[in-house]
Design an enzyme around this catalytic site. Structure first.
Site, PDB file in Angstrom:
ATOM      1  N   ARG A  17       2.369  37.374  55.235  1.00  0.00           N
ATOM      2  CA  ARG A  17       1.107  37.278  55.967  1.00  0.00           C
ATOM      3  C   ARG A  17       0.449  35.937  55.900  1.00  0.00           C
ATOM      4  O   ARG A  17      -0.323  35.456  56.798  1.00  0.00           O
ATOM      5  CB  ARG A  17      -0.053  38.508  55.995  1.00  0.00           C
ATOM      6  CG  ARG A  17      -1.018  38.553  56.587  1.00  0.00           C
ATOM      7  CD  ARG A  17      -1.964  39.793  56.349  1.00  0.00           C
ATOM      8  NE  ARG A  17      -3.096  40.056  57.370  1.00  0.00           N
ATOM      9  CZ  ARG A  17      -4.274  39.990  56.885  1.00  0.00           C
ATOM     10  NH1 ARG A  17      -4.784  39.968  55.660  1.00  0.00           N
ATOM     11  NH2 ARG A  17      -5.051  40.202  57.924  1.00  0.00           N
TER      12      ARG A  17
ATOM     13  N   ILE B  45      -6.965  38.051  62.770  1.00  0.00           N
ATOM     14  CA  ILE B  45      -5.516  38.548  62.487  1.00  0.00           C
ATOM     15  C   ILE B  45      -5.746  40.001  62.244  1.00  0.00           C
ATOM     16  O   ILE B  45      -6.927  40.285  61.146  1.00  0.00           O
ATOM     17  CB  ILE B  45      -4.834  37.965  61.167  1.00  0.00           C
ATOM     18  CG1 ILE B  45      -3.488  38.381  61.078  1.00  0.00           C
ATOM     19  CG2 ILE B  45      -5.626  37.726  60.068  1.00  0.00           C
ATOM     20  CD1 ILE B  45      -2.679  37.648  60.156  1.00  0.00           C
ATOM     21  N   SER B  46      -5.371  41.218  62.446  1.00  0.00           N
ATOM     22  CA  SER B  46      -5.388  42.465  62.049  1.00  0.00           C
ATOM     23  C   SER B  46      -5.271  42.883  60.775  1.00  0.00           C
ATOM     24  O   SER B  46      -4.403  42.009  60.058  1.00  0.00           O
ATOM     25  CB  SER B  46      -4.684  43.497  63.041  1.00  0.00           C
ATOM     26  OG  SER B  46      -4.971  43.350  64.524  1.00  0.00           O
ATOM     27  N   GLN B  47      -6.160  43.677  60.365  1.00  0.00           N
ATOM     28  CA  GLN B  47      -5.767  43.999  58.902  1.00  0.00           C
ATOM     29  C   GLN B  47      -4.283  44.691  58.706  1.00  0.00           C
ATOM     30  O   GLN B  47      -4.107  45.249  59.593  1.00  0.00           O
ATOM     31  CB  GLN B  47      -6.906  45.017  58.271  1.00  0.00           C
ATOM     32  CG  GLN B  47      -6.840  46.464  58.940  1.00  0.00           C
ATOM     33  CD  GLN B  47      -8.148  47.351  58.488  1.00  0.00           C
ATOM     34  OE1 GLN B  47      -9.112  47.299  59.321  1.00  0.00           O
ATOM     35  NE2 GLN B  47      -7.779  48.213  57.533  1.00  0.00           N
ATOM     36  N   PRO B  48      -3.743  44.416  57.553  1.00  0.00           N
ATOM     37  CA  PRO B  48      -2.457  44.988  57.290  1.00  0.00           C
ATOM     38  C   PRO B  48      -2.230  46.304  57.606  1.00  0.00           C
ATOM     39  O   PRO B  48      -1.309  46.883  58.321  1.00  0.00           O
ATOM     40  CB  PRO B  48      -2.118  44.547  55.841  1.00  0.00           C
ATOM     41  CG  PRO B  48      -2.791  43.354  55.785  1.00  0.00           C
ATOM     42  CD  PRO B  48      -4.159  43.647  56.440  1.00  0.00           C
TER      43      PRO B  48
END
Length: 164
Positions: free
Chosen positions: A48, A74-77
């Site tokens: 990431r 960016i979306s959280q994992p």
């Protein structure tokens, strides 16, 4: 392999991004109910930090959305893993993702699916996602096939660009 400055748990010890990635998968994804081994494996593999601006890479494995270009995040994992698991992928599928953002979710999906196509309407993000995907392929020694990026000039209904 990148290294981060020490964190409070072991002062003076440098940990690799890969180490933080593994911890993140266990702590924030598997522990919260994601069980699909293909998804967990993809989350363990995709770095990431390569999809983030350099000044935010130290936060790559915090379970947080982080700012990227164009006022986007960016979306959280966990959300990436949850969405990937909800697709019930078995491997070998073709996926169309609308809204590439940083390219991170497409990279995760490409670890499972045979082909990932993604479209991004913001040229700045499309260019960066393609660049990060290219960097990731280089970092992986050519063993990772980046998702196919539609050119930023593509618009819905444009017949110049077709899937192979």
């Amino acid at each position: 392999m990148g290294f981060l400055a020490s964190k409070e748990d072991h002062p003076g010890e440098l940990k690799s991004f890969a180490s933080y990635r593994e911890e993140m998968v266990e702590r924030d994804i598997a522990a919260r109910g994601v069980r699909d081994e293909l998804v967990l494996g993809a989350m363990r593999k995709v770095p990431r930090e390569l999809f983030l601006p350099k000044n935010l890479r130290e936060f790559a494995y915090e379970d947080l959305p982080l700012p990227i270009a164009g006022g986007q995040t960016i979306s959280q994992p966990y959300i990436v893993a949850f969405m990937a698991e909800s697709l019930l992928l078995k491997g070998g599928e073709k996926i169309l993702e609308i809204g590439a953002g940083s390219g991170y979710a497409a990279a995760v999906l490409s670890e499972i699916a045979a082909q990932v196509y993604t479209v991004e309407r913001l040229g700045q993000l499309a260019d960066k996602a393609a660049m990060f995907a290219s960097c990731m392929a280089t970092a992986a020694g050519g063993g990772w096939s980046p998702p196919r990026m539609m050119p930023s000039s593509w618009r819905p209904g444009d017949r110049r660009f077709r899937s192979p």
